[in-house]
Design a protein around this motif. Structure first.
Motif, PDB file in Angstrom:
ATOM      1  N   THR A   1       0.845  -1.190   0.000  1.00 42.55           N
ATOM      2  CA  THR A   1       0.000   0.000   0.000  1.00 42.55           C
ATOM      3  C   THR A   1       0.886   1.248   0.000  1.00 42.55           C
ATOM      4  O   THR A   1       1.684   1.434   0.925  1.00 42.55           O
ATOM      5  CB  THR A   1      -0.917   0.022   1.237  1.00 42.55           C
ATOM      6  OG1 THR A   1      -1.741  -1.150   1.222  1.00 42.55           O
ATOM      7  CG2 THR A   1      -1.790   1.257   1.248  1.00 42.55           C
ATOM      8  N   PRO A   2       0.821   2.100  -1.027  1.00 51.72           N
ATOM      9  CA  PRO A   2       1.706   3.268  -1.104  1.00 51.72           C
ATOM     10  C   PRO A   2       1.443   4.277   0.008  1.00 51.72           C
ATOM     11  O   PRO A   2       0.319   4.435   0.484  1.00 51.72           O
ATOM     12  CB  PRO A   2       1.381   3.869  -2.472  1.00 51.72           C
ATOM     13  CG  PRO A   2       0.742   2.763  -3.245  1.00 51.72           C
ATOM     14  CD  PRO A   2       0.004   1.943  -2.231  1.00 51.72           C
ATOM     15  N   LEU A   3       2.503   4.982   0.404  1.00 52.01           N
ATOM     16  CA  LEU A   3       2.423   5.987   1.458  1.00 52.01           C
ATOM     17  C   LEU A   3       1.755   7.261   0.953  1.00 52.01           C
ATOM     18  O   LEU A   3       1.998   7.696  -0.171  1.00 52.01           O
ATOM     19  CB  LEU A   3       3.817   6.327   1.974  1.00 52.01           C
ATOM     20  CG  LEU A   3       4.384   5.459   3.104  1.00 52.01           C
ATOM     21  CD1 LEU A   3       4.560   4.025   2.659  1.00 52.01           C
ATOM     22  CD2 LEU A   3       5.700   6.041   3.606  1.00 52.01           C
ATOM     23  N   PHE A   4       0.937   7.858   1.789  1.00 53.25           N
ATOM     24  CA  PHE A   4       0.365   9.180   1.523  1.00 53.25           C
ATOM     25  C   PHE A   4      -0.094   9.763   2.856  1.00 53.25           C
ATOM     26  O   PHE A   4      -0.161   9.065   3.875  1.00 53.25           O
ATOM     27  CB  PHE A   4      -0.802   9.103   0.527  1.00 53.25           C
ATOM     28  CG  PHE A   4      -1.955   8.236   0.986  1.00 53.25           C
ATOM     29  CD1 PHE A   4      -3.028   8.789   1.681  1.00 53.25           C
ATOM     30  CD2 PHE A   4      -1.986   6.880   0.704  1.00 53.25           C
ATOM     31  CE1 PHE A   4      -4.089   7.994   2.104  1.00 53.25           C
ATOM     32  CE2 PHE A   4      -3.046   6.085   1.117  1.00 53.25           C
ATOM     33  CZ  PHE A   4      -4.102   6.648   1.816  1.00 53.25           C
ATOM     34  N   ASN A   5      -0.410  11.055   2.879  1.00 57.14           N
ATOM     35  CA  ASN A   5      -0.901  11.690   4.100  1.00 57.14           C
ATOM     36  C   ASN A   5      -2.297  11.160   4.416  1.00 57.14           C
ATOM     37  O   ASN A   5      -3.219  11.331   3.635  1.00 57.14           O
ATOM     38  CB  ASN A   5      -0.910  13.212   3.947  1.00 57.14           C
ATOM     39  CG  ASN A   5       0.491  13.783   3.900  1.00 57.14           C
ATOM     40  OD1 ASN A   5       1.320  13.472   4.741  1.00 57.14           O
ATOM     41  ND2 ASN A   5       0.776  14.613   2.906  1.00 57.14           N
ATOM     42  N   HIS A   6      -2.419  10.517   5.565  1.00 57.06           N
ATOM     43  CA  HIS A   6      -3.609   9.743   5.890  1.00 57.06           C
ATOM     44  C   HIS A   6      -4.340  10.359   7.073  1.00 57.06           C
ATOM     45  O   HIS A   6      -3.714  10.878   8.005  1.00 57.06           O
ATOM     46  CB  HIS A   6      -3.190   8.297   6.212  1.00 57.06           C
ATOM     47  CG  HIS A   6      -4.303   7.304   6.206  1.00 57.06           C
ATOM     48  ND1 HIS A   6      -5.092   7.084   7.294  1.00 57.06           N
ATOM     49  CD2 HIS A   6      -4.743   6.469   5.237  1.00 57.06           C
ATOM     50  CE1 HIS A   6      -5.989   6.147   7.009  1.00 57.06           C
ATOM     51  NE2 HIS A   6      -5.795   5.755   5.762  1.00 57.06           N
ATOM     52  N   TRP A   7      -5.659  10.283   7.048  1.00 54.89           N
ATOM     53  CA  TRP A   7      -6.459  10.883   8.113  1.00 54.89           C
ATOM     54  C   TRP A   7      -6.297  10.142   9.439  1.00 54.89           C
ATOM     55  O   TRP A   7      -6.454  10.736  10.512  1.00 54.89           O
ATOM     56  CB  TRP A   7      -7.944  10.883   7.728  1.00 54.89           C
ATOM     57  CG  TRP A   7      -8.548   9.504   7.638  1.00 54.89           C
ATOM     58  CD1 TRP A   7      -8.593   8.703   6.547  1.00 54.89           C
ATOM     59  CD2 TRP A   7      -9.173   8.782   8.704  1.00 54.89           C
ATOM     60  NE1 TRP A   7      -9.201   7.517   6.853  1.00 54.89           N
ATOM     61  CE2 TRP A   7      -9.578   7.534   8.168  1.00 54.89           C
ATOM     62  CE3 TRP A   7      -9.449   9.054  10.048  1.00 54.89           C
ATOM     63  CZ2 TRP A   7     -10.227   6.566   8.930  1.00 54.89           C
ATOM     64  CZ3 TRP A   7     -10.090   8.093  10.804  1.00 54.89           C
ATOM     65  CH2 TRP A   7     -10.484   6.867  10.253  1.00 54.89           C
ATOM     66  N   ARG A   8      -5.970   8.855   9.405  1.00 64.33           N
ATOM     67  CA  ARG A   8      -5.941   8.044  10.624  1.00 64.33           C
ATOM     68  C   ARG A   8      -4.524   7.773  11.116  1.00 64.33           C
ATOM     69  O   ARG A   8      -4.214   7.922  12.287  1.00 64.33           O
ATOM     70  CB  ARG A   8      -6.676   6.724  10.371  1.00 64.33           C
ATOM     71  CG  ARG A   8      -6.390   5.601  11.383  1.00 64.33           C
ATOM     72  CD  ARG A   8      -6.895   5.939  12.785  1.00 64.33           C
ATOM     73  NE  ARG A   8      -6.594   4.879  13.724  1.00 64.33           N
ATOM     74  CZ  ARG A   8      -5.478   4.758  14.417  1.00 64.33           C
ATOM     75  NH1 ARG A   8      -4.503   5.632  14.250  1.00 64.33           N
ATOM     76  NH2 ARG A   8      -5.306   3.765  15.268  1.00 64.33           N
TER      77      ARG A   8
ATOM     78  N   ASN B   1      -8.992  -2.886  -1.680  1.00 64.64           N
ATOM     79  CA  ASN B   1      -9.431  -2.757  -3.069  1.00 64.64           C
ATOM     80  C   ASN B   1     -10.895  -2.348  -3.166  1.00 64.64           C
ATOM     81  O   ASN B   1     -11.292  -1.624  -4.091  1.00 64.64           O
ATOM     82  CB  ASN B   1      -9.203  -4.073  -3.805  1.00 64.64           C
ATOM     83  CG  ASN B   1      -7.727  -4.377  -3.984  1.00 64.64           C
ATOM     84  OD1 ASN B   1      -7.066  -4.800  -3.039  1.00 64.64           O
ATOM     85  ND2 ASN B   1      -7.203  -4.155  -5.163  1.00 64.64           N
ATOM     86  N   ARG B   2     -11.714  -2.777  -2.233  1.00 64.06           N
ATOM     87  CA  ARG B   2     -13.148  -2.501  -2.287  1.00 64.06           C
ATOM     88  C   ARG B   2     -13.508  -1.136  -1.691  1.00 64.06           C
ATOM     89  O   ARG B   2     -14.405  -0.448  -2.186  1.00 64.06           O
ATOM     90  CB  ARG B   2     -13.922  -3.598  -1.543  1.00 64.06           C
ATOM     91  CG  ARG B   2     -13.806  -4.956  -2.214  1.00 64.06           C
ATOM     92  CD  ARG B   2     -14.142  -6.097  -1.285  1.00 64.06           C
ATOM     93  NE  ARG B   2     -15.581  -6.236  -1.053  1.00 64.06           N
ATOM     94  CZ  ARG B   2     -16.116  -7.181  -0.300  1.00 64.06           C
ATOM     95  NH1 ARG B   2     -15.334  -8.080   0.311  1.00 64.06           N
ATOM     96  NH2 ARG B   2     -17.420  -7.242  -0.135  1.00 64.06           N
ATOM     97  N   MET B   3     -12.804  -0.732  -0.620  1.00 64.09           N
ATOM     98  CA  MET B   3     -13.182   0.482   0.095  1.00 64.09           C
ATOM     99  C   MET B   3     -12.217   1.639  -0.128  1.00 64.09           C
ATOM    100  O   MET B   3     -12.606   2.793  -0.001  1.00 64.09           O
ATOM    101  CB  MET B   3     -13.268   0.204   1.607  1.00 64.09           C
ATOM    102  CG  MET B   3     -14.204  -0.926   2.004  1.00 64.09           C
ATOM    103  SD  MET B   3     -15.911  -0.673   1.450  1.00 64.09           S
ATOM    104  CE  MET B   3     -16.311   0.869   2.224  1.00 64.09           C
ATOM    105  N   GLY B   4     -10.950   1.327  -0.449  1.00 62.63           N
ATOM    106  CA  GLY B   4      -9.928   2.371  -0.515  1.00 62.63           C
ATOM    107  C   GLY B   4      -9.273   2.554   0.845  1.00 62.63           C
ATOM    108  O   GLY B   4      -9.961   2.691   1.861  1.00 62.63           O
ATOM    109  N   TYR B   5      -7.960   2.549   0.865  1.00 65.08           N
ATOM    110  CA  TYR B   5      -7.233   2.652   2.135  1.00 65.08           C
ATOM    111  C   TYR B   5      -7.452   4.003   2.811  1.00 65.08           C
ATOM    112  O   TYR B   5      -7.330   4.136   4.017  1.00 65.08           O
ATOM    113  CB  TYR B   5      -5.740   2.423   1.876  1.00 65.08           C
ATOM    114  CG  TYR B   5      -4.922   2.136   3.116  1.00 65.08           C
ATOM    115  CD1 TYR B   5      -5.052   0.920   3.791  1.00 65.08           C
ATOM    116  CD2 TYR B   5      -3.993   3.055   3.594  1.00 65.08           C
ATOM    117  CE1 TYR B   5      -4.290   0.638   4.914  1.00 65.08           C
ATOM    118  CE2 TYR B   5      -3.222   2.778   4.715  1.00 65.08           C
ATOM    119  CZ  TYR B   5      -3.372   1.576   5.373  1.00 65.08           C
ATOM    120  OH  TYR B   5      -2.612   1.298   6.494  1.00 65.08           O
TER     121      TYR B   5
END
Length: 450
Positions: free
Chosen positions: A234-241, A341-345
């Motif tokens: 799963t690629p890194l990005f700025n995440h809310w959680r 894949n179904r919900m989005g990380y």
């Protein structure tokens, strides 16, 4: 398939700005043991691409995976203080009879003689002639691995001579100018006694990155020279959680002479592994796992397909046993829900609609003696409450059921269904740091036979 660790340890350093840190520690009253990593590159074992220093040139994710994991040819230049182009030409000619390889290991033995925490590591490094880069490129290599530093030393404390220049910067620049990748500051290369090994120097999944920390490793045996590689990270990005900050470091757009991505991660998010110490004070640390985790997180994997079930679903012993098929002792057991894949990380529904693995189902799996459990969903039911309240360590009942057996996790994969089989080979390589509860990793499914 013995695995040899060729990585520098990421630890606090007098020169490099990247460093691990502890974001939670039960010894100070925190709920968990939790790693953190601040990457301000370069530093330690790291891979760089031409786009780091050349505007508009290729970045790491522009290269196919087989430029990072492939059969590697070893050229031994140990004992030479100056490695000129003729040395390299002669050594490449000696090994030219075999098939072309994508990775070249230039073994000097330097990092085995001098620790990278000492200024002598820079002052006494062998020098490689930049003209050798064109010979290496002409031989078909796409990635060079070496055990020397290629950056200059600009210390943060006064030295009588100011700084230590490094002629190997020109070798690195020449490699990049020919479109080649470079892993530098590898360690333990003298342990590679063969002419060839299967070698992996996998960057983290950082979109747009031009350089990345890596944990270089070598296999002394491998089933096939040209395996198929599937990225399931799963690629890194700025995440809310998750506590992560990803930002532009240096940038050509700001008038600087390089371009890179920085990140700080505080905790167990994105593709990573959990050692039992994450939630158990007496659990095994990642360093105490076989071969510091490398033997546990790489090998045969059995996939249990749970992807067609509605979200959320409780994975019970009855459900798991009905779908498991044959599990061999020592397998890595992969539970596929396709949640990401179904919900989005990035979605809050990733937690709220997630399935969970019931503790009794975990016990059923553990009775089959897997060496690790691998998932694409948060395994504990209580995880769905994490967006709205603090969840305490004792509430992670599934984690504890697994950690009580000193079995580790690999978490937060995606695209598992693309492998098209219920049995594969998993290459998941944790970064080598001083943190004890787990690590970030890059994970690939490997199909050896074509």
């Amino acid at each position: 398939m013995a695995i040899i660790d060729c990585s520098a340890l990421i630890e606090p350093h007098f020169h490099w700005q990247s460093h691990p840190f502890v974001s939670q520690d039960p010894a100070r009253g925190d709920e968990f043991q939790e790693f953190g990593l601040k990457w301000r590159g370069p530093g330690f074992s790291f891979v760089s691409s031409p786009g780091w220093m050349i505007r508009g040139a290729a970045r790491l994710d522009d290269y196919p995976l087989d430029c990072f994991a492939a059969v590697a040819r070893i050229v031994d230049v140990s004992g030479l203080a100056h490695v000129n182009a003729e040395h390299v030409r002669a050594l490449l000619a000696q090994s030219a009879a075999g098939p072309r390889r994508r990775i070249l290991i230039l073994r000097t033995g330097h990092s085995a003689r001098v620790k990278n925490s000492h200024i002598t590591y820079w002052r006494s490094a062998p020098q490689i002639d930049p003209l050798a880069a064109s010979l290496i490129a002409a031989a078909g290599f796409r990635h060079v691995v070496t055990d020397i530093p290629c950056d200059e030393l600009t210390p943060r404390r006064p030295l009588s001579d100011g700084y230590v220049p490094n002629p190997n910067m020109h070798f690195r620049s020449a490699l990049h100018a020919h479109g080649l990748l470079l892993t530098e500051n590898a360690e333990n290369l003298p342990a590679l006694e063969q002419d060839e090994v299967f070698f992996a120097s996998l960057p983290l999944a950082i979109p747009r990155a031009t350089l990345s920390p890596v944990r270089p490793v070598a296999w002394t045996q491998w089933p096939a020279d040209e395996p198929e590689l599937l990225d399931v990270s799963t690629p890194l990005f700025n995440h809310w959680r998750w506590y992560i900050d990803v930002d532009d470091g240096h940038s050509f757009a700001d008038g600087e002479d390089s371009e890179d991505i920085h990140f700080t991660i505080r905790g167990h998010g994105f593709t990573h592994c959990d050692a039992p110490r994450h939630m158990r004070r007496d659990g095994l640390t990642i360093q105490q796992l076989p071969n510091q985790g490398l033997d546990v997180f790489n090998g045969e994997a059995k996939i249990i397909d749970l992807s067609g079930l509605p979200l959320p679903t409780r994975f019970t012993p009855e459900l798991i046993s009905a779908r498991a098929g044959a599990i061999r002792e020592g397998d890595m057991v992969v539970l596929r829900s396709d949640l990401t894949n179904r919900m989005g990380y990035e979605s809050r529904q990733w937690h709220l609609a997630a399935p969970n693995l019931e503790p009794a189902a975990a016990e059923w799996l553990l009775d089959r003696k897997p060496k690790a459990l691998v998932l694409d969903f948060p395994q504990d039911y209580v995880a769905r409450e994490m967006p709205s309240r603090h969840v305490y360590v004792h509430e992670f009942v599934t984690h504890h059921a697994v950690f009580n057996r000193n079995v580790p996790f690999v978490e937060d994969l995606r695209d598992i269904g693309k492998i098209g089989s219920d049995r594969t080979w998993l290459m998941s390589i944790p970064l080598k740091t001083t943190c004890i509860d787990g690590a970030m990793m890059r994970a690939l499914f490997v199909t050896w036979a074509r």
